[in-house]
Scaffold this motif. Structure first.
Motif, PDB file in Angstrom:
ATOM      1  N   ASP A 110     -10.890  -6.946   3.312  1.00  0.00           N
ATOM      2  CA  ASP A 110     -10.176  -8.339   2.799  1.00  0.00           C
ATOM      3  C   ASP A 110     -11.215  -9.366   2.778  1.00  0.00           C
ATOM      4  O   ASP A 110     -10.820 -10.341   2.576  1.00  0.00           O
ATOM      5  CB  ASP A 110      -9.087  -8.517   3.741  1.00  0.00           C
ATOM      6  N   ALA A 111     -12.673  -9.116   2.614  1.00  0.00           N
ATOM      7  CA  ALA A 111     -13.756 -10.149   2.460  1.00  0.00           C
ATOM      8  C   ALA A 111     -13.558 -11.233   3.475  1.00  0.00           C
ATOM      9  O   ALA A 111     -13.566 -12.465   3.181  1.00  0.00           O
ATOM     10  CB  ALA A 111     -13.726 -10.463   1.222  1.00  0.00           C
ATOM     11  N   GLY A 112     -13.194 -10.894   4.805  1.00  0.00           N
ATOM     12  CA  GLY A 112     -13.044 -11.950   5.874  1.00  0.00           C
ATOM     13  C   GLY A 112     -11.815 -12.737   5.423  1.00  0.00           C
ATOM     14  O   GLY A 112     -11.869 -13.991   6.015  1.00  0.00           O
ATOM     15  N   GLY A 113     -10.893 -12.236   4.981  1.00  0.00           N
ATOM     16  CA  GLY A 113      -9.497 -12.938   4.686  1.00  0.00           C
ATOM     17  C   GLY A 113      -9.667 -13.829   3.388  1.00  0.00           C
ATOM     18  O   GLY A 113      -8.670 -14.608   3.009  1.00  0.00           O
ATOM     19  N   GLN A 114     -10.594 -13.757   2.629  1.00  0.00           N
ATOM     20  CA  GLN A 114     -10.899 -14.393   1.314  1.00  0.00           C
ATOM     21  C   GLN A 114     -10.058 -13.834   0.318  1.00  0.00           C
ATOM     22  O   GLN A 114      -9.536 -14.319  -0.920  1.00  0.00           O
ATOM     23  CB  GLN A 114     -12.324 -14.433   0.875  1.00  0.00           C
ATOM     24  N   ILE A 115      -9.729 -12.370   0.395  1.00  0.00           N
ATOM     25  CA  ILE A 115      -8.820 -11.678  -0.772  1.00  0.00           C
ATOM     26  C   ILE A 115      -7.483 -11.083   0.122  1.00  0.00           C
ATOM     27  O   ILE A 115      -7.944 -10.624   1.244  1.00  0.00           O
ATOM     28  CB  ILE A 115      -9.574 -10.789  -1.706  1.00  0.00           C
ATOM     29  N   PRO A 116      -6.409 -10.641  -0.799  1.00  0.00           N
ATOM     30  CA  PRO A 116      -5.325 -10.029   0.013  1.00  0.00           C
ATOM     31  C   PRO A 116      -5.914  -8.658   0.216  1.00  0.00           C
ATOM     32  O   PRO A 116      -6.690  -8.087  -0.241  1.00  0.00           O
ATOM     33  CB  PRO A 116      -4.410  -9.967  -1.068  1.00  0.00           C
ATOM     34  N   LYS A 117      -5.408  -8.221   1.396  1.00  0.00           N
ATOM     35  CA  LYS A 117      -5.694  -6.793   1.984  1.00  0.00           C
ATOM     36  C   LYS A 117      -4.808  -5.776   1.269  1.00  0.00           C
ATOM     37  O   LYS A 117      -5.341  -4.714   0.656  1.00  0.00           O
ATOM     38  CB  LYS A 117      -5.335  -6.540   3.335  1.00  0.00           C
ATOM     39  N   SER A 118      -3.536  -6.190   1.070  1.00  0.00           N
ATOM     40  CA  SER A 118      -2.539  -5.129   0.598  1.00  0.00           C
ATOM     41  C   SER A 118      -2.394  -5.510  -0.937  1.00  0.00           C
ATOM     42  O   SER A 118      -2.542  -6.719  -1.585  1.00  0.00           O
ATOM     43  CB  SER A 118      -1.178  -5.357   1.306  1.00  0.00           C
ATOM     44  N   THR A 119      -2.044  -4.481  -1.790  1.00  0.00           N
ATOM     45  CA  THR A 119      -1.819  -4.387  -2.986  1.00  0.00           C
ATOM     46  C   THR A 119      -0.928  -5.153  -3.456  1.00  0.00           C
ATOM     47  O   THR A 119      -0.524  -6.040  -4.543  1.00  0.00           O
ATOM     48  CB  THR A 119      -1.761  -3.195  -3.809  1.00  0.00           C
ATOM     49  N   ARG A 120       0.185  -5.379  -2.557  1.00  0.00           N
ATOM     50  CA  ARG A 120       1.408  -6.059  -2.713  1.00  0.00           C
ATOM     51  C   ARG A 120       1.144  -7.613  -2.910  1.00  0.00           C
ATOM     52  O   ARG A 120       1.906  -8.247  -3.278  1.00  0.00           O
ATOM     53  CB  ARG A 120       2.532  -5.720  -1.800  1.00  0.00           C
ATOM     54  N   ASP A 121       0.265  -8.130  -2.192  1.00  0.00           N
ATOM     55  CA  ASP A 121      -0.201  -9.281  -2.207  1.00  0.00           C
ATOM     56  C   ASP A 121      -1.116  -9.786  -3.111  1.00  0.00           C
ATOM     57  O   ASP A 121      -1.447 -11.191  -3.267  1.00  0.00           O
ATOM     58  CB  ASP A 121      -0.656  -9.881  -0.662  1.00  0.00           C
ATOM     59  N   ASN A 122      -1.443  -9.149  -4.321  1.00  0.00           N
ATOM     60  CA  ASN A 122      -2.359  -9.284  -5.019  1.00  0.00           C
ATOM     61  C   ASN A 122      -1.876 -10.102  -6.287  1.00  0.00           C
ATOM     62  O   ASN A 122      -0.641 -10.262  -6.165  1.00  0.00           O
ATOM     63  CB  ASN A 122      -2.888  -8.244  -5.859  1.00  0.00           C
ATOM     64  N   PRO A 123      -2.553 -11.010  -6.951  1.00  0.00           N
ATOM     65  CA  PRO A 123      -2.028 -11.625  -8.010  1.00  0.00           C
ATOM     66  C   PRO A 123      -1.186 -10.643  -9.054  1.00  0.00           C
ATOM     67  O   PRO A 123      -1.599  -9.607  -9.288  1.00  0.00           O
ATOM     68  CB  PRO A 123      -3.208 -12.245  -8.805  1.00  0.00           C
ATOM     69  N   ARG A 124      -0.196 -11.133  -9.762  1.00  0.00           N
ATOM     70  CA  ARG A 124       0.500 -10.303 -10.718  1.00  0.00           C
ATOM     71  C   ARG A 124      -0.456  -9.520 -11.724  1.00  0.00           C
ATOM     72  O   ARG A 124      -1.453 -10.251 -12.348  1.00  0.00           O
ATOM     73  CB  ARG A 124       1.679 -10.946 -11.550  1.00  0.00           C
ATOM     74  N   GLY A 125      -0.301  -8.566 -12.208  1.00  0.00           N
ATOM     75  CA  GLY A 125      -1.176  -7.738 -12.985  1.00  0.00           C
ATOM     76  C   GLY A 125      -2.210  -7.006 -12.183  1.00  0.00           C
ATOM     77  O   GLY A 125      -2.892  -6.195 -12.931  1.00  0.00           O
ATOM     78  N   PHE A 126      -2.232  -7.019 -10.951  1.00  0.00           N
ATOM     79  CA  PHE A 126      -3.115  -6.307  -9.968  1.00  0.00           C
ATOM     80  C   PHE A 126      -2.403  -5.714  -8.838  1.00  0.00           C
ATOM     81  O   PHE A 126      -3.089  -5.182  -8.038  1.00  0.00           O
ATOM     82  CB  PHE A 126      -4.137  -7.520  -9.634  1.00  0.00           C
ATOM     83  N   GLN A 127      -1.107  -5.750  -8.831  1.00  0.00           N
ATOM     84  CA  GLN A 127      -0.526  -5.149  -7.900  1.00  0.00           C
ATOM     85  C   GLN A 127      -0.107  -3.743  -8.039  1.00  0.00           C
ATOM     86  O   GLN A 127      -0.101  -3.022  -7.235  1.00  0.00           O
ATOM     87  CB  GLN A 127       0.901  -6.038  -7.703  1.00  0.00           C
ATOM     88  N   ASN A 128      -0.048  -3.266  -9.319  1.00  0.00           N
ATOM     89  CA  ASN A 128       0.159  -1.743  -9.639  1.00  0.00           C
ATOM     90  C   ASN A 128      -0.101  -1.854 -11.050  1.00  0.00           C
ATOM     91  O   ASN A 128       0.057  -2.506 -11.873  1.00  0.00           O
ATOM     92  CB  ASN A 128       1.473  -1.476  -9.162  1.00  0.00           C
ATOM     93  N   PRO A 129      -0.469  -0.484 -11.553  1.00  0.00           N
ATOM     94  CA  PRO A 129      -0.777  -0.380 -12.971  1.00  0.00           C
ATOM     95  C   PRO A 129       0.645  -0.468 -13.842  1.00  0.00           C
ATOM     96  O   PRO A 129       0.202  -0.656 -14.960  1.00  0.00           O
ATOM     97  CB  PRO A 129      -0.907   1.277 -12.960  1.00  0.00           C
ATOM     98  N   GLY A 130       1.642  -0.140 -13.345  1.00  0.00           N
ATOM     99  CA  GLY A 130       3.113  -0.613 -13.994  1.00  0.00           C
ATOM    100  C   GLY A 130       3.140  -1.858 -14.637  1.00  0.00           C
ATOM    101  O   GLY A 130       3.635  -2.183 -15.740  1.00  0.00           O
ATOM    102  N   GLN A 131       2.446  -2.646 -13.868  1.00  0.00           N
ATOM    103  CA  GLN A 131       2.484  -4.215 -14.517  1.00  0.00           C
ATOM    104  C   GLN A 131       1.564  -4.385 -15.787  1.00  0.00           C
ATOM    105  O   GLN A 131       1.705  -5.391 -16.422  1.00  0.00           O
ATOM    106  CB  GLN A 131       2.027  -5.257 -13.338  1.00  0.00           C
TER     107      GLN A 131
END
Length: 280
Positions: A110-131
């Protein structure tokens, strides 16, 4: 007479000198009078010539006693030895800490807490390919002999058994969602099946990252794909970017007859593509 005067001068000089520090007693700049060898400096004392007057126009010499010199040398030696022991001890501690926590210095889920660890917490469009309108399924891989389950996405083309399947090993820091730009381009332009996985401890995969563990992750992914009847086991290639380049290279070397192609992107400016000919 001259003799009593000289004696008095000597006596006065000695009395004054006695008040000075025992190791170096001087009234002016000292000069070392002839000594036989460095060894004599330690065992016979050091003869110093002091400014002043005497029978020969020079003050009488004073000799630092050998016991004082031995004490000084012993002090310096012990001090140097103690310093060496302290430095050596600190170096040993540093090496032990580096060895113990090397994985924490190498892997950054998670780059030391700078980016989300789980895909569920990513910005929209980066949470899963279905988006992004891409067909996909959550694809899980259990690492044999370990309580580790890897999360991945599997994107299949129509008639997937006729297509090459590429295992995508991503770079350090972040989860598979942040690689969707690359995945989408590969899927749409190349027309291939893609499996992209998160190493142990990354994204939604369990466990903690380590070099040996990530190697086992790579082999488990290959074995799982080869056992999937929708995939042609003779058409599996590997792609690695940055950290993933090392993983892909390892897998191709460990399973040369099971990996069709190997593509490495080592960094942003250097790309190396290799095709391995299987020996069947």
């Amino acid at each position: 007479s001259a003799a009593p005067a000289t004696a008095a001068a000597r006596a006065g000089y000695s009395a004054a000198a006695a008040l000075r520090p025992p190791l170096v007693r001087r009234l002016g700049r000292p000069r070392v009078r002839a000594t036989p060898s460095p060894l004599a400096l330690l065992h016979t004392g050091v003869t110093l010539t002091l400014a002043g007057t005497g029978d020969d126009g020079q003050p009488p010499p004073e000799v630092v006693p050998p016991s004082v010199m031995d004490s000084a040398v012993s002090f310096l030696y012990e001090g140097t030895k103690s310093t060496a022991i302290i430095v050596g001890g600190l170096a040993s501690v540093a090496i032990i800490l580096l060895y113990t926590y090397q994985d924490n210095l190498l892997y950054f889920p998670d780059a030391g807490g700078q980016i989300p660890k789980s895909t569920r917490d990513n910005p929209r469009g980066f949470q899963n390919p279905g988006q992004r309108g891409l067909p996909y399924e959550d694809y899980y891989v259990d690492v044999p002999g370990e309580n580790v389950r890897l999360h991945s996405w599997l994107l299949l083309q129509p008639e997937p058994s006729d297509k090459v399947t590429l295992i995508y090993f991503h770079g350090n820091a972040g989860n598979i969602g942040f690689r969707l730009d690359n995945v989408q381009a590969m899927y749409e332009v190349l027309g291939i099946n893609i499996m992209i996985m998160d190493y142990r401890g990354y994204g939604d995969s369990t466990g903690s990252p380590s070099e040996a563990g990530i190697k086992r992750d790579a082999e488990a992914c290959l074995d799982t794909l080869r056992a999937d009847d929708r995939i042609d086991p003779g058409k599996i290639g590997v792609f690695g970017r940055s950290l993933g380049g090392s993983v892909a290279l390892y897998l191709a070397a460990a399973r040369p007859t099971q990996v069709l192609t190997l593509t490495l992107t080592l960094n942003l400016t250097l790309a190396l593509a290799l095709t391995l000919t299987p020996t069947r």
